[in-house]
Structure formats: structure tokens, C-alpha cells
Design a protein around this motif. Structure first.
Motif, PDB file in Angstrom:
ATOM      1  N   ALA A   1       6.108  -6.412  13.027  1.00 57.62           N
ATOM      2  CA  ALA A   1       6.240  -4.983  12.735  1.00 57.62           C
ATOM      3  C   ALA A   1       5.983  -4.698  11.257  1.00 57.62           C
ATOM      4  CB  ALA A   1       7.626  -4.489  13.134  1.00 57.62           C
ATOM      5  N   GLU A   2       6.484  -5.549  10.396  1.00 58.04           N
ATOM      6  CA  GLU A   2       6.268  -5.381   8.950  1.00 58.04           C
ATOM      7  C   GLU A   2       4.792  -5.545   8.607  1.00 58.04           C
ATOM      8  OE1 GLU A   2       7.268  -4.446   5.122  1.00 58.04           O
ATOM      9  OE2 GLU A   2       8.621  -4.421   6.835  1.00 58.04           O
ATOM     10  N   GLU A   3       4.159  -6.510   9.215  1.00 64.34           N
ATOM     11  CA  GLU A   3       2.749  -6.771   8.934  1.00 64.34           C
ATOM     12  C   GLU A   3       1.863  -5.623   9.413  1.00 64.34           C
ATOM     13  OE1 GLU A   3      -1.269  -8.038   9.501  1.00 64.34           O
ATOM     14  OE2 GLU A   3       0.062  -7.874  11.214  1.00 64.34           O
ATOM     15  N   ALA A   4       2.280  -4.926  10.451  1.00 58.85           N
ATOM     16  CA  ALA A   4       1.484  -3.838  11.014  1.00 58.85           C
ATOM     17  C   ALA A   4       1.583  -2.536  10.216  1.00 58.85           C
ATOM     18  CB  ALA A   4       1.916  -3.582  12.453  1.00 58.85           C
ATOM     19  N   LYS A   5       2.525  -2.442   9.296  1.00 54.89           N
ATOM     20  CA  LYS A   5       2.685  -1.214   8.511  1.00 54.89           C
ATOM     21  C   LYS A   5       1.496  -1.013   7.576  1.00 54.89           C
ATOM     22  CE  LYS A   5       7.731  -1.181   8.121  1.00 54.89           C
ATOM     23  NZ  LYS A   5       8.818  -1.237   7.128  1.00 54.89           N
ATOM     24  N   PRO A   6       1.156   0.234   7.289  1.00 54.34           N
ATOM     25  CA  PRO A   6       0.107   0.479   6.290  1.00 54.34           C
ATOM     26  C   PRO A   6       0.599   0.106   4.890  1.00 54.34           C
ATOM     27  CG  PRO A   6       1.032   2.552   7.113  1.00 54.34           C
ATOM     28  CD  PRO A   6       1.668   1.457   7.893  1.00 54.34           C
ATOM     29  N   ILE A   7      -0.330  -0.186   4.007  1.00 47.63           N
ATOM     30  CA  ILE A   7       0.055  -0.694   2.681  1.00 47.63           C
ATOM     31  C   ILE A   7       0.836   0.315   1.851  1.00 47.63           C
ATOM     32  CG2 ILE A   7      -1.732  -2.427   2.506  1.00 47.63           C
ATOM     33  CD1 ILE A   7      -3.376  -0.513   0.855  1.00 47.63           C
ATOM     34  N   TRP A   8       0.715   1.591   2.134  1.00 48.72           N
ATOM     35  CA  TRP A   8       1.456   2.594   1.361  1.00 48.72           C
ATOM     36  C   TRP A   8       2.864   2.831   1.907  1.00 48.72           C
ATOM     37  CZ3 TRP A   8      -2.931   3.615   4.225  1.00 48.72           C
ATOM     38  CH2 TRP A   8      -2.733   4.290   5.413  1.00 48.72           C
ATOM     39  N   ASP A   9       3.196   2.232   3.019  1.00 52.22           N
ATOM     40  CA  ASP A   9       4.512   2.402   3.622  1.00 52.22           C
ATOM     41  C   ASP A   9       5.456   1.338   3.066  1.00 52.22           C
ATOM     42  OD1 ASP A   9       6.665   3.016   5.178  1.00 52.22           O
ATOM     43  OD2 ASP A   9       5.785   2.371   7.074  1.00 52.22           O
ATOM     44  N   VAL A  10       6.059   1.671   1.936  1.00 50.70           N
ATOM     45  CA  VAL A  10       6.997   0.760   1.265  1.00 50.70           C
ATOM     46  C   VAL A  10       8.247   1.540   0.852  1.00 50.70           C
ATOM     47  CG1 VAL A  10       5.180  -0.767   0.379  1.00 50.70           C
ATOM     48  CG2 VAL A  10       5.944   1.132  -1.004  1.00 50.70           C
ATOM     49  N   PRO A  11       9.342   0.833   0.614  1.00 52.93           N
ATOM     50  CA  PRO A  11      10.549   1.527   0.141  1.00 52.93           C
ATOM     51  C   PRO A  11      10.297   2.230  -1.199  1.00 52.93           C
ATOM     52  CG  PRO A  11      11.063  -0.717   0.808  1.00 52.93           C
ATOM     53  CD  PRO A  11       9.567  -0.595   0.819  1.00 52.93           C
ATOM     54  N   ALA A  12      10.993   3.308  -1.421  1.00 58.52           N
ATOM     55  CA  ALA A  12      10.838   4.075  -2.670  1.00 58.52           C
ATOM     56  C   ALA A  12      11.161   3.234  -3.894  1.00 58.52           C
ATOM     57  CB  ALA A  12      11.715   5.317  -2.629  1.00 58.52           C
ATOM     58  N   THR A  13      12.039   2.243  -3.746  1.00 59.12           N
ATOM     59  CA  THR A  13      12.402   1.410  -4.899  1.00 59.12           C
ATOM     60  C   THR A  13      11.247   0.529  -5.363  1.00 59.12           C
ATOM     61  OG1 THR A  13      13.299  -0.266  -3.404  1.00 59.12           O
ATOM     62  CG2 THR A  13      14.839   1.351  -4.310  1.00 59.12           C
ATOM     63  N   TRP A  14      10.252   0.318  -4.524  1.00 60.20           N
ATOM     64  CA  TRP A  14       9.070  -0.467  -4.920  1.00 60.20           C
ATOM     65  C   TRP A  14       8.102   0.340  -5.743  1.00 60.20           C
ATOM     66  CZ3 TRP A  14       7.150  -3.859  -0.289  1.00 60.20           C
ATOM     67  CH2 TRP A  14       8.198  -4.660   0.161  1.00 60.20           C
ATOM     68  N   ARG A  15       8.273   1.650  -5.759  1.00 61.50           N
ATOM     69  CA  ARG A  15       7.346   2.543  -6.466  1.00 61.50           C
ATOM     70  C   ARG A  15       7.879   2.868  -7.845  1.00 61.50           C
ATOM     71  NH1 ARG A  15       6.686   6.570  -1.371  1.00 61.50           N
ATOM     72  NH2 ARG A  15       5.955   4.999   0.053  1.00 61.50           N
ATOM     73  N   ASP A  16       7.895   1.917  -8.688  1.00 56.63           N
ATOM     74  CA  ASP A  16       8.422   2.084 -10.056  1.00 56.63           C
ATOM     75  C   ASP A  16       7.614   3.047 -10.857  1.00 56.63           C
ATOM     76  OD1 ASP A  16       8.932  -1.295  -9.780  1.00 56.63           O
ATOM     77  OD2 ASP A  16      10.537   0.159  -9.839  1.00 56.63           O
TER      78      ASP A  16
END
Length: 71
Positions: free
Chosen positions: A56-71
Motif C-alpha cells: 500500500a505504501e509503495e502504491a502511493k503517489p510520490i507527493w502523498d507524504v506526511p506534512a512533517t516531511w515537507r520542511d
């Protein structure tokens, strides 16, 4: 004319980086998810993930990340 087009494109590319999620981070996310997808079930168990969750994690699009990763 080509010089003007190049300048216009570079302005567009600077916008995502200003929001904190650059192309470099997107590539890092993609590489991490790809590496996760290549682990076998034993190694996934070692890090506390199921095969289903890793897929499921691998299938996510690359922009779908937790907000904390977007420094």
C-alpha cells in the motif's frame, strides 16, 4: 526567444520548492518506496510492517507524504 521560454519554465519549477517539497525530496520518496517494495516478508517483519502495508505504501503517489516531511 528560446531564452525567454527557459526563464519562464524556471520560474514555474521554483514554486514547488518554495512550498518545501522539492523534486529532490520527491525522488527520495520514490526511491524509499521502491526499496520497501523489494523487501521480503522476513525483512518487513523486522521493521514491523506487513506485506500488505508495504504494498500500500509503495502504491502511493510520490507527493502523498506526511506534512512533517515537507520542511
Amino acid at each position: 526567444m528560446a531564452m525567454t521560454d527557459c526563464t519562464a519554465h524556471s520560474t514555474q519549477f521554483s514554486r514547488p520548492a518554495a512550498r518545501g517539497f522539492s523534486i529532490v525530496k520527491m525522488i527520495d520518496v520514490w526511491r524509499s518506496r521502491r526499496a520497501l517494495a523489494q523487501l521480503d516478508s522476513t525483512r518487513l517483519d523486522d521493521i514491523g510492517l506487513s506485506v500488505k502495508r508495504a504494498a500500500a505504501e509503495e502504491a502511493k503517489p510520490i507527493w502523498d507524504v506526511p506534512a512533517t516531511w515537507r520542511d
